[in-house]
Design an enzyme around this catalytic site. Structure first.
Site, PDB file in Angstrom:
ATOM      1  N   GLY A  13      23.229   4.656 -16.047  1.00 24.37           N
ATOM      2  CA  GLY A  13      24.372   3.894 -15.539  1.00 24.37           C
ATOM      3  C   GLY A  13      24.152   2.400 -15.369  1.00 24.37           C
ATOM      4  N   SER A  14      23.198   1.809 -16.113  1.00 24.98           N
ATOM      5  CA  SER A  14      22.979   0.375 -15.913  1.00 24.98           C
ATOM      6  C   SER A  14      24.122  -0.459 -16.503  1.00 24.98           C
ATOM      7  CB  SER A  14      21.629  -0.062 -16.491  1.00 24.98           C
ATOM      8  OG  SER A  14      21.652  -0.051 -17.884  1.00 24.98           O
ATOM      9  N   ASN A  15      24.721   0.003 -17.586  1.00 27.21           N
ATOM     10  CA  ASN A  15      25.875  -0.741 -18.124  1.00 27.21           C
ATOM     11  C   ASN A  15      27.059  -0.660 -17.156  1.00 27.21           C
ATOM     12  OD1 ASN A  15      25.583  -2.051 -20.894  1.00 27.21           O
ATOM     13  ND2 ASN A  15      24.505  -0.103 -21.173  1.00 27.21           N
ATOM     14  N   MET A  91      26.759  10.562 -23.778  1.00 20.53           N
ATOM     15  CA  MET A  91      25.929  11.108 -24.851  1.00 20.53           C
ATOM     16  C   MET A  91      26.614  12.186 -25.698  1.00 20.53           C
ATOM     17  SD  MET A  91      23.380   9.223 -24.736  1.00 20.53           S
ATOM     18  CE  MET A  91      22.233  10.014 -25.856  1.00 20.53           C
ATOM     19  N   ARG A  92      27.912  12.368 -25.510  1.00 19.64           N
ATOM     20  CA  ARG A  92      28.591  13.375 -26.317  1.00 19.64           C
ATOM     21  C   ARG A  92      29.639  12.706 -27.202  1.00 19.64           C
ATOM     22  NH1 ARG A  92      30.592  19.328 -24.209  1.00 19.64           N
ATOM     23  NH2 ARG A  92      29.392  20.337 -25.837  1.00 19.64           N
ATOM     24  N   ASN A 108      32.934   1.535 -26.925  1.00 17.84           N
ATOM     25  CA  ASN A 108      31.569   2.022 -26.671  1.00 17.84           C
ATOM     26  C   ASN A 108      30.583   0.881 -26.862  1.00 17.84           C
ATOM     27  OD1 ASN A 108      29.402   3.930 -26.346  1.00 17.84           O
ATOM     28  ND2 ASN A 108      29.149   3.968 -28.568  1.00 17.84           N
ATOM     29  N   HIS A 110      26.636   0.185 -28.204  1.00 15.81           N
ATOM     30  CA  HIS A 110      25.583   0.841 -28.990  1.00 15.81           C
ATOM     31  C   HIS A 110      24.392  -0.114 -29.118  1.00 15.81           C
ATOM     32  CE1 HIS A 110      23.892   3.572 -31.919  1.00 15.81           C
ATOM     33  NE2 HIS A 110      23.604   2.526 -32.679  1.00 15.81           N
TER      34      HIS A 110
HETATM   35  C1  GRF Z   1      22.443   2.102 -23.553  1.00 17.09           C
HETATM   36  O1  GRF Z   1      21.344   1.641 -24.307  1.00 17.09           O
HETATM   37  C2  GRF Z   1      23.672   2.232 -24.426  1.00 17.09           C
HETATM   38  O2  GRF Z   1      23.752   1.266 -25.424  1.00 17.09           O
HETATM   39  C3  GRF Z   1      23.441   3.579 -25.051  1.00 17.09           C
HETATM   40  O3  GRF Z   1      22.912   4.369 -24.017  1.00 17.09           O
HETATM   41  C4  GRF Z   1      22.233   3.537 -23.075  1.00 17.09           C
HETATM   42  C5  GRF Z   1      22.855   3.793 -21.744  1.00 17.09           C
HETATM   43  O4  GRF Z   1      22.195   3.122 -20.702  1.00 17.09           O
HETATM   44  N1  GRF Z   1      24.673   4.089 -25.623  1.00 17.09           N
HETATM   45  P1  GRF Z   1      22.835   3.033 -19.261  1.00 17.09           P
HETATM   46  O5  GRF Z   1      23.173   4.460 -18.832  1.00 17.09           O
HETATM   47  O6  GRF Z   1      24.065   2.170 -19.337  1.00 17.09           O
HETATM   48  O7  GRF Z   1      21.776   2.428 -18.396  1.00 17.09           O
END
Ligand code: GRF
Length: 195
Positions: A13-15, A91-92, A108, A110
């Site tokens: 969940g860092s994003n 992740m799905r 999304n 990536h």
């Molecule tokens: C990130 O690297 C994102 O680009 C990828 O999965 C990772 C998720 O990281 N799709 P977080 O859960 O946001 O920390």
């Protein structure tokens, strides 16, 4: 106009946190209406609850197939008023039926410069290919895997001694910047998701 978001994730969940920070710091005129998580052990759940956000858990192991799980997500999201779904480490792969039924744009992030290295382990793919520059991409989600329209990218140089972890960490810093930048452009009408 405030951009109303639903964020989907599966893990750390860092994003999500970076987006939340941008909102708190008034750099992004947005509101998170709810978080959707498909993994009951995701760290993101506690992070979102600490911010008093609604968390919808749709444990993928509790459904016989993806369609049933997606039906539940659609049902649970009915009561929310939102403009956009932002996938952040979800992740799905979403089915085309879901994408069509949800009637809101889905974007999304990536960890590679698409169209290079779609799918899982994008950072490892970049190292294996021997490229000298990778980065991150925010794109529209369509029925392809990481193949929808590109909305923005940031480049990161690969160093000779990079490992999958060190490269992932450096790209992540730029992911956090890029996601809020793109959401800001969407909110301001600079990026039109319908074109
Ligand atoms: C990130 O690297 C994102 O680009 C990828 O999965 C990772 C998720 O990281 N799709 P977080 O859960 O946001 O920390």
């Amino acid at each position: 106009m405030v951009l109303k978001l639903v964020i989907f994730g599966s893990g750390r969940g860092s994003n999500f946190e970076a987006i939340q920070q941008s909102i708190e710091n008034r750099k992004l005129n947005a509101e998170i209406q709810a978080i959707v998580v498909d993994n009951p052990n995701a760290k993101m759940i506690e992070k979102a609850r600490n911010k008093k956000l609604d968390v919808i858990i749709v444990d993928k192991n509790q459904f016989s197939n993806r369609e049933e799980q997606e039906k539940e997500i659609i049902k649970k999201l009915e009561k929310y008023d939102y403009d956009l779904i932002a996938l952040a480490g979800y992740m799905r792969i979403l089915s085309s039926k879901f994408i069509e039924e949800i009637k809101h744009p889905i974007i999304n992030i990536h960890p590679a410069l698409l169209p290079s290295f779609p799918g899982l382990h994008a950072q490892r793919q970049a190292l294996d290919a021997g490229v000298k520059i990778s980065g991150c991409t925010v794109h529209i989600v369509d029925e392809s895997v990481d193949g929808g329209k590109i909305l923005g990218q940031k480049a990161v140089e690969i160093q000779d001694n990079d490992t999958e972890d060190s490269l992932s960490d450096r790209i992540l810093v730029y992911e956090h910047i890029l996601y809020s930048e793109i959401l800001n452009k969407i909110e301001k009408g600079i990026i039109d998701l319908n074109k």
